[in-house]
Every structure is written in C-alpha cells, then in structure tokens.
Write an enzyme that holds these catalytic residues in place. Structure first.
Site, PDB file in Angstrom:
ATOM      1  N   GLN A   1       0.820  -1.222   0.000  1.00 18.90           N
ATOM      2  CA  GLN A   1       0.000   0.000   0.000  1.00 18.90           C
ATOM      3  C   GLN A   1       0.851   1.268   0.000  1.00 18.90           C
ATOM      4  O   GLN A   1       0.330   2.369   0.090  1.00 18.90           O
ATOM      5  CB  GLN A   1      -0.924  -0.012   1.221  1.00 18.90           C
ATOM      6  CG  GLN A   1      -1.902  -1.179   1.191  1.00 18.90           C
ATOM      7  CD  GLN A   1      -2.682  -1.351   2.487  1.00 18.90           C
ATOM      8  OE1 GLN A   1      -2.528  -0.583   3.429  1.00 18.90           O
ATOM      9  NE2 GLN A   1      -3.525  -2.364   2.540  1.00 18.90           N
TER      10      GLN A   1
ATOM     11  N   TYR B   1     -10.144 -10.338  10.340  1.00 16.84           N
ATOM     12  CA  TYR B   1     -10.384 -11.018   9.060  1.00 16.84           C
ATOM     13  C   TYR B   1     -10.637 -12.507   9.295  1.00 16.84           C
ATOM     14  O   TYR B   1     -11.357 -13.159   8.550  1.00 16.84           O
ATOM     15  CB  TYR B   1      -9.199 -10.808   8.108  1.00 16.84           C
ATOM     16  CG  TYR B   1      -9.025  -9.357   7.719  1.00 16.84           C
ATOM     17  CD1 TYR B   1     -10.024  -8.688   7.007  1.00 16.84           C
ATOM     18  CD2 TYR B   1      -7.890  -8.645   8.077  1.00 16.84           C
ATOM     19  CE1 TYR B   1      -9.894  -7.350   6.667  1.00 16.84           C
ATOM     20  CE2 TYR B   1      -7.745  -7.309   7.739  1.00 16.84           C
ATOM     21  CZ  TYR B   1      -8.746  -6.660   7.030  1.00 16.84           C
ATOM     22  OH  TYR B   1      -8.604  -5.342   6.697  1.00 16.84           O
TER      23      TYR B   1
ATOM     24  N   HIS C   1      -1.193   0.215   5.651  1.00 12.31           N
ATOM     25  CA  HIS C   1      -1.767   1.219   6.565  1.00 12.31           C
ATOM     26  C   HIS C   1      -0.851   2.417   6.826  1.00 12.31           C
ATOM     27  O   HIS C   1      -0.387   2.632   7.944  1.00 12.31           O
ATOM     28  CB  HIS C   1      -2.172   0.569   7.897  1.00 12.31           C
ATOM     29  CG  HIS C   1      -3.292  -0.420   7.747  1.00 12.31           C
ATOM     30  ND1 HIS C   1      -4.021  -0.869   8.815  1.00 12.31           N
ATOM     31  CD2 HIS C   1      -3.810  -1.027   6.646  1.00 12.31           C
ATOM     32  CE1 HIS C   1      -4.935  -1.739   8.372  1.00 12.31           C
ATOM     33  NE2 HIS C   1      -4.819  -1.843   7.068  1.00 12.31           N
TER      34      HIS C   1
ATOM     35  N   TYR D   1     -10.140   7.871  19.511  1.00 10.12           N
ATOM     36  CA  TYR D   1     -11.164   7.288  18.642  1.00 10.12           C
ATOM     37  C   TYR D   1     -11.227   5.760  18.716  1.00 10.12           C
ATOM     38  O   TYR D   1     -11.904   5.123  17.909  1.00 10.12           O
ATOM     39  CB  TYR D   1     -11.017   7.853  17.219  1.00 10.12           C
ATOM     40  CG  TYR D   1     -11.448   9.306  17.263  1.00 10.12           C
ATOM     41  CD1 TYR D   1     -12.770   9.672  17.100  1.00 10.12           C
ATOM     42  CD2 TYR D   1     -10.541  10.304  17.656  1.00 10.12           C
ATOM     43  CE1 TYR D   1     -13.192  10.978  17.260  1.00 10.12           C
ATOM     44  CE2 TYR D   1     -10.952  11.619  17.829  1.00 10.12           C
ATOM     45  CZ  TYR D   1     -12.289  11.946  17.623  1.00 10.12           C
ATOM     46  OH  TYR D   1     -12.703  13.239  17.806  1.00 10.12           O
TER      47      TYR D   1
ATOM     48  N   GLU E   1     -15.357   3.715   9.406  1.00 11.59           N
ATOM     49  CA  GLU E   1     -15.942   4.759  10.256  1.00 11.59           C
ATOM     50  C   GLU E   1     -15.827   6.166   9.667  1.00 11.59           C
ATOM     51  O   GLU E   1     -14.869   6.478   8.969  1.00 11.59           O
ATOM     52  CB  GLU E   1     -15.192   4.821  11.606  1.00 11.59           C
ATOM     53  CG  GLU E   1     -15.300   3.580  12.442  1.00 11.59           C
ATOM     54  CD  GLU E   1     -14.558   3.705  13.773  1.00 11.59           C
ATOM     55  OE1 GLU E   1     -13.810   4.697  13.975  1.00 11.59           O
ATOM     56  OE2 GLU E   1     -14.744   2.819  14.624  1.00 11.59           O
TER      57      GLU E   1
END
Ligand SMILES: [Ca+2]
Length: 405
Positions: free
Chosen positions: A120, A300, A184, A289, A279
């Site tokens: 990513q 998963y 991430h 949060y 979210e």
C-alpha cells in the site's frame, strides 16, 4: 451432438441472465430496512444510537454526466487542483503528474525522494501551500524507506516554473517508529484556515504495531497537526502533558485515508475498519477514537478484535459506520454546481467500488447514496474541483469527471 445443440442456447440464456443480475447488483439497491446496504453485517454488534449505520437511502434527482477524461494514469493516489484548474495527481510509484483540465496532457514532475512502493506504500497524498501562487511550494506524503523498514513521511518542496521538477525537498515530519511492513500508511494532508497542516497516519496494520494507536508516545494511528515547517502547531491539545508527543491532535485511528474539513471548519476522518467497522469520525482535539480496543468490526479471521467491545469510557463513538466495509479512501466536501449535493461528504470507495455520498445535518448522518456503482472501479480519491465539478481517480488509472447536465 444433439445434447450440445440443446445445451448451447440454454447456456447463453443463463449467461444473459447472470450478466443482468450483475448489472443490477451494481446499481444502488435498497434493502428491507430502507438503507443502501443489502448484505448482512459481519458481526452482531448493535449501533450506539439510531442512524449510526444503515441510514435511509437517498437518491440524486439532478441529472449529471459521468465522463472518463483519461484511462492511463498509472497508479494515482491523490488528486488536487492547481490554481489554474489543472490537476496535480500523485502516482504511487514515486512521482506526480500535472494533468490538463481536459485530462489529455500529462507532464511528469521529477525529483522526488525514493519511496517504498511495496503493497500500500508509495507516493501518496499532496497539498498546495496556502501561499502556493507566490511560493510554488507543495507538501506530499509518502512511505519513506527508513531504519529497518519504512514509515509515513511528509515532505515539502518547490515546483520549478515549468512544473517539470521539484527542488529544495525537505522531509518535515516522520511518523515514527519505522516498521518493516507495507500496509496502513493513512496519510491524507489537509491545511486548516490558519495555515497549519493536518496529517493522518495509519497504525501499520499488524498486531504488533496496532497497539501503538492507543499510545501517545509515538505517531502511528494518529491525527497530527503541524506547522509548515513540521513543528507542533499552536493550540495543540497535549501541551506540556507527560508522555504525549506534541504533534498529536487526536489518536486511536486505524487506516485513515480520508481527511477533510467541512464548510463549517470541522475536521472529519473517514477510515477503514477491519472486517466491518469502516468509520466516519468528527475529529476533536485530544480525543481518542478507540482503535485497536473499540470497533464495530471483527478480525479477518472472524475472531473478535481485543475484548470485542464497541464502547469504552474515554473513547469517541464514530458518527457513522459500515458493516460490511466499503473501504473508504479519499474524501471531500462538495461545494460545486449540483445544488442538492452542497455540503455533502463524498467518499471514494475501494472494495465498495462506488463513490459514496453522505448527507449530514448537525454533524449527524441523515442519508447515504452509492454513486457510479455501475463503473466497477476502485475509487482512490475524490476532488471537489475549483470549476464546480466532482473528479475522481481510480486504482485502474482513470480520471473521472462528474458534472451537472
Ligand atoms: Ca473508532
């Protein structure tokens, strides 16, 4: 032979039926509960309040055009406008392109630092300096090879007059610690009205780094607020507090690829959950949060995340969540030409393969719509264009324009 003659027409009927079904599946459907979600959730978790998930469907009445301006943009990740209406579009592989308003002309910008483009990672988001018209400075986020792995870094640099190269590049922030992973990075960049920069950072996905999101002595899984030089921005919530990195504005986020300021000046984070639990969060200074302790998703593998809790004292509830996930990436608040879209939040969705339109009132979600679902594209970022149109880039390298008819 006879058998074949019989079966071939039947097979073609079956194929025709199944392709119809596929098309229908990609147009917005409305479930029994009146929401746009027709699939079962992954978990049995119940929302904390009515309307926190599966809000009623809305449908755009205004006629609009959908055009593909370019199909060969490589691996775009972030899109913004230059002041003259052209686009600056990052490419995950490690550079940016200047793209003409009609999408046809592409000029590559050279001179960026090395990126770690595995998984990513890569060249990620971009933002113009609030004084770009006089100083030509841009800010960009990328996964930087660092230590024994990589991390999310933010750098600034000056574009040459011909926009073909970047000079005086300087890294102004590194989301330490570095980690040998490829997931991430978070990493959207948003300037506030005072010229300070919000940066979202991911928690690097693995269980060993996930715990950093709840700790305030590091920069993983955070909303960061810094000056143009990468220093802690004024008004930081944790000033003088022991054990808090001074650049942290809020914490406990997972993989926030969506960050935007609404027309009233509120900061919003839209982030990917695990299996379930994407979210929308209204970000307030100093707040927690919840990730990786509190989530509406599961692992998963199907196991609970942590203690399997959706509420915890001292953590903020999401304003809205999705289960199953839509994989939200870039987001924007719309200010363009379609009257009924004004002030709505638009979300580029990856696994969801649509652009999500969220209607809000008083910071609560009151409607959801799934746009461009017939395109079957992973939408990586969306742009509220300065010409009043909506633009989007996809993982397949396309640039979309959505305009009022
Ligand atoms: Ca959360």
């Amino acid at each position: 032979m006879k058998i074949n003659q019989f079966y071939i027409p039947l097979l073609s009927v079956i194929l025709t039926l199944s392709s119809c079904k596929k098309n229908n599946a990609h147009a917005q459907q409305v479930g029994n509960d009146g929401s746009v979600e027709t699939e079962k959730p992954n978990s049995e978790y119940q929302p904390a309040f009515k309307g926190q998930t599966r809000i009623k469907a809305v449908k755009t009445n205004t006629a609009y055009n959908v055009e593909i301006l370019n199909k060969d943009l490589g691996r775009p990740w972030g899109i913004i406008n230059l002041p003259d209406g052209r686009f600056l579009i990052t490419d995950k592989k490690g550079y940016m392109n200047v793209v003409s308003k009609d999408g046809k002309q592409i000029t590559k910008i050279e001179g960026f630092p090395k990126v770690d483009a595995k998984g990513q990672g890569g060249m990620l988001d971009v933002a113009l300096d609030p004084d770009f018209t006089t100083n030509s400075i841009i800010y960009f986020s990328f996964s930087e090879p660092f230590g024994k792995g990589n991390l999310t870094s933010v750098a600034k640099g000056k574009l040459s007059d011909d926009l073909k190269s970047i000079e005086e590049v300087k890294v102004i922030f590194r989301a330490e610690p570095s980690y040998d992973g490829d997931k991430h990075y978070g990493s959207r960049l948003v300037f506030d009205k005072d010229g300070n920069l919000f940066v979202s950072t991911g928690e690097r996905s693995d269980k060993v780094t996930r715990v950093y999101a709840q700790k305030t002595d590091n920069y993983l899984g955070k909303i960061i607020k810094i000056t143009k030089d990468g220093l802690p921005a004024p008004g930081k919530p944790f000033v003088g507090k022991q054990g808090y990195k001074p650049e942290i504005y809020a914490y406990g986020v997972r993989n926030p690829q969506g960050l935007a300021i609404d027309p009233n000046g509120n900061l919003w984070d839209v982030e990917m959950g695990p299996r379930g639990g994407d979210e929308i969060n209204l970000i307030q200074p100093g707040k927690n949060y919840g990730w990786g302790d509190v989530t509406y998703g599961i692992e998963y593998s199907g196991a609970k995340v942590g203690d399997g809790i959706t509420k915890k004292e001292g953590t903020e509830q999401p304003v809205y969540y999705w289960d199953p996930v839509i994989s939200p990436s870039g987001v924007t608040f719309y200010t363009g030409n379609v009257e009924e879209w004004k002030g709505n939040l638009f979300i580029g969705c990856l696994s969801g393969e649509h652009i999500n339109r969220i209607v809000m009132k008083d910071n609560k979600v009151i409607g959801e719509e799934r746009l461009l679902a017939d395109q079957n594209e992973r939408f990586r970022d969306v742009l509220d264009g300065i010409d009043g149109n909506l633009y989007a880039v996809t993982d397949s390298g396309k640039l979309y324009k959505v305009s009022k008819k």
